[in-house]
Write an enzyme that holds these catalytic residues in place. Structure first.
Site, PDB file in Angstrom:
ATOM      1  N   SER A  97       0.796  -1.146  -0.040  1.00 25.71           N
ATOM      2  CA  SER A  97       0.066  -0.033  -0.142  1.00 25.71           C
ATOM      3  C   SER A  97       0.913   1.260  -0.042  1.00 25.71           C
ATOM      4  O   SER A  97       1.512   1.495  -0.795  1.00 25.71           O
ATOM      5  CB  SER A  97      -1.261   0.098   1.214  1.00 25.71           C
ATOM      6  OG  SER A  97      -2.097   0.811   0.746  1.00 25.71           O
ATOM      7  N   ASP A 243      -5.271   2.750  -4.081  1.00 22.27           N
ATOM      8  CA  ASP A 243      -6.455   2.935  -3.596  1.00 22.27           C
ATOM      9  C   ASP A 243      -6.809   4.129  -3.020  1.00 22.27           C
ATOM     10  O   ASP A 243      -7.981   4.610  -2.849  1.00 22.27           O
ATOM     11  CB  ASP A 243      -6.980   1.688  -2.279  1.00 22.27           C
ATOM     12  CG  ASP A 243      -5.817   1.702  -1.443  1.00 22.27           C
ATOM     13  OD1 ASP A 243      -4.778   2.106  -1.383  1.00 22.27           O
ATOM     14  OD2 ASP A 243      -5.934   0.816  -0.463  1.00 22.27           O
TER      15      ASP A 243
HETATM   16 MG    MG Z   1      -3.127   1.685  -0.628  1.00 20.47          MG
END
Ligand code: MG
Length: 447
Positions: A97, A243
Site C-alpha cells: 500500500s 486505492d
Molecule cells: Mg493503498
C-alpha cells in the site's frame, strides 16, 4: 529486525528482512485451505519485489488445490473488481500500500471483493496458525490461468456505473501523480476513455517511487509546484497501489485526504440517488464529512478503523458512499473497496458540474485542524487505565467506545486508540483551529 505487520489488512514486511518468501507461501497455502477450490485472483502493484511475493503466493495456492487467475500488475481495487467479475472466492493482492519502497506484503480479500471481515480473518488465521498445510495430490492441484484485460474491465465497470458525459464536455486540464505506482497503469486507460486532457508526473509503472508513497502534504512538493503554474483545474495523487487518493486544488493547495473525501461525498449526495442517503466513515475521519452530509439530511455512521469495518458499515446501512478520512472513497455502486479511479471520476464530475473551482467549493466547508500524536506507556497494562481516565474526565460528553475512546464535543473531538502491536496510545484531535486542538491534546495527555 524491522517489524512484520500482521493485521486484518494483511501482511507487510521489509524485503530482505521480515518479508520472507516462506511466509508469503504459507499465507497462500492457508488461504487455499480456507477458500477451497477457488478461484482466487492474484495481482499486485508495481513494487520491484513483486515477483518474490507473487510467485510464492501462486505456488502456495496451487499446492493447496486452489485455482489461480493471475491478473498481473494492477491496482488493488482492480483485484477487488476481478473477484466479482470472475465470481471468485477471494483475492490476494501483492502490495504494501502506502509504505515506503523497501516494504511489500499481501492484502487479503473475500468473495465480495472487500477485505476479510473480522470473523473471516479469525477463521483464516486459525488455519494459518495451525500450520498444517493440506497439500493437494497431483490430480487435484490448482489450475493456473493468466488474464490480461483486468485494468480495462475495471475502468469499464466504473464508466458503466457513472455517467461521465459532463466530464467530457468540460474540457478540464488534469495533473496526476501516480508516483510510478499502480495508478500509472490504470490512469492512462481511464483518462483516455474520459476524454480528459491529462498531464502525468511520475507515470512509469516501475515501482521506483519518486517520493514517499504516502500521500501526505510533505511528500507532494513536486505536484504542488507544477500546479502553481496555473495550467490545471485539479491535481490528484495516488498511493502505490492506488486505492488512496488525495486532491490538490487549481492553485496547488493540498486540501487533505479528509477534504478530498468530503468533496466526493458532497457530489454523490447531491445526486440524490436515494431518499434515505447514508454515509459511513471511520471514527478518525474529519467532522467535515458529517457536516457535508448534513447539508443533504444524510446521517453519518462512524465505524472502527480499518477498511473492512467501513465496508461492513456501508453494507449494513445500505449507504450510498463512504470511506476513510486518511484514505479515499468507497462507492458501493462500483465496489466494496477504496478506489482512487472512482474518486477521480467523482471529483471530476463535481468540478465539471458545479461550475466552481475546487478552491471555491472547499472554501464553503467548515475548517478543521487535525493533530495526530502518540502517548508512550511503559507497558500495555497501562493502556486500559489511561482510557478509563479519559472516559471519567469526559463523562458528561458524548463518548464512543467502539475503538478505544472517542469523545465528541460541539465542534471538536478527541480519539484515543491503543496500538495493537506497540506500547503506544495514539491520540487524534480535531478542532476548528490548532490552538484549541493542542489544548485538548494537552489536557488528555496530562490525565
Ligand atoms: Mg493503498
Amino acid at each position: 529486525m524491522s517489524a512484520l505487520i500482521m493485521s486484518m489488512s494483511g501482511m507487510r514486511g521489509v524485503v530482505g528482512d521480515t518479508l520472507d518468501p516462506h511466509l508469503s507461501m504459507n499465507m497462500a497455502l492457508a488461504f487455499g485451505q480456507y477458500v477451497g477450490k477457488g478461484p482466487v485472483i492474484v495481482g499486485g502493484d508495481t513494487r520491484v519485489s513483486y515477483h518474490i511475493v507473487q510467485k510464492a503466493v501462486i505456488s502456495g495456492l496451487l499446492a493447496a488445490g486452489t485455482d489461480v487467475i493471475d491478473v498481473g500488475h494492477v491496482l488493488t481495487p482492480t483485484v477487488q473488481q476481478m473477484i466479482r467479475h470472475f465470481d471468485a472466492k477471494g483475492g490476494l493482492v501483492i502490495s504494501a500500500s502506502h509504505n515506503p519502497i523497501q516494504w511489500n506484503g499481501i492484502k487479503v480479500m473475500n468473495e465480495s471483493g472487500s477485505f476479510l471481515t473480522p470473523e473471516e480473518y479469525d477463521n483464516y488465521m486459525a488455519i494459518y496458525n495451525k500450520n498444517e498445510p493440506a497439500l493437494a495430490d497431483w490430480k487435484s492441484v490448482g489450475t493456473y490461468t493468466t488474464f490480461d484485460d483486468a485494468l480495462e474491465i475495471h475502468v469499464d465497470r466504473i464508466l458503466s456505473a457513472i455517467d461521465t458525459t459532463s466530464i467530457k464536455e468540460a474540457n478540464l486540464n488534469v495533473l496526476v501523480d501516480p508516483n510510478n505506482g499502480a495508478g500509472a497503469l490504470g490512469n492512462p486507460i481511464l483518462f483516455e476513455k474520459l476524454g480528459v486532457n491529462c498531464t502525468v508526473l511520475n507515470g512509469e509503472p516501475n515501482g521506483l517511487f519518486k517520493h514517499d508513497p504516502e500521500p501526505l502534504k510533505e511528500n507532494l512538493s513536486e505536484i504542488m509546484a507544477e500546479l502553481k503554474t496555473g495550467q490545471y483545474d485539479i491535481g490528484f495523487v495516488q498511493d502505490a497501489d492506488a486505492d488512496r487518493l488525495v486532491i490538490l486544488d487549481e492553485n496547488g493547495v493540498f486540501i487533505g485526504e479528509d477534504y478530498s473525501l468530503a468533496y466526493c461525498v458532497d457530489y454523490v449526495l447531491s445526486q440524490k440517488e436515494t431518499n434515505t442517503p447514508h454515509v459511513v466513515v471511520n471514527l478518525s475521519t474529519s467532522r467535515v464529512v458529517e457536516d457535508v452530509a448534513k447539508k443533504y439530511g444524510a446521517p453519518t455512521t462512524y465505524t472502527k478503523i480499518g477498511e473492512t469495518n467501513v465496508t461492513q458499515g456501508l453494507k449494513e446501512k445500505n449507504a450510498v458512499v463512504g470511506g476513510e478520512g486518511n484514505g479515499g472513497v468507497i462507492y458501493p455502486k462500483v465496489g466494496w473497496g477504496r478506489d482512487s479511479l472512482v474518486g477521480m471520476v467523482i471529483a471530476l464530475k463535481h468540478l465539471a458540474e458545479s461550475g466552481k473551482k475546487v478552491s471555491e467549493t472547499v472554501a464553503t466547508y467548515p475548517k478543521y485542524t487535525m493533530i495526530r500524536d502518540k502517548y508512550t506507556v511503559k507497558s500495555r497494562d497501562e493502556v486500559l487505565p489511561f482510557l478509563d481516565k479519559i472516559k471519567a474526565h469526559y463523562a458528561n460528553e458524548t463518548i464512543d467506545t467502539q475503538d478505544g475512546v472517542k469523545v465528541m464535543f460541539e465542534d471538536s473531538w478527541l480519539h484515543v486508540r491503543p496500538s495493537n502491536t506497540e506500547p503506544i496510545v495514539r491520540l487524534f484531535v480535531e478542532a476548528p483551529n490548532a490552538e484549541k486542538g493542542q489544548a485538548l491534546l494537552d489536557t488528555a495527555k496530562a490525565l
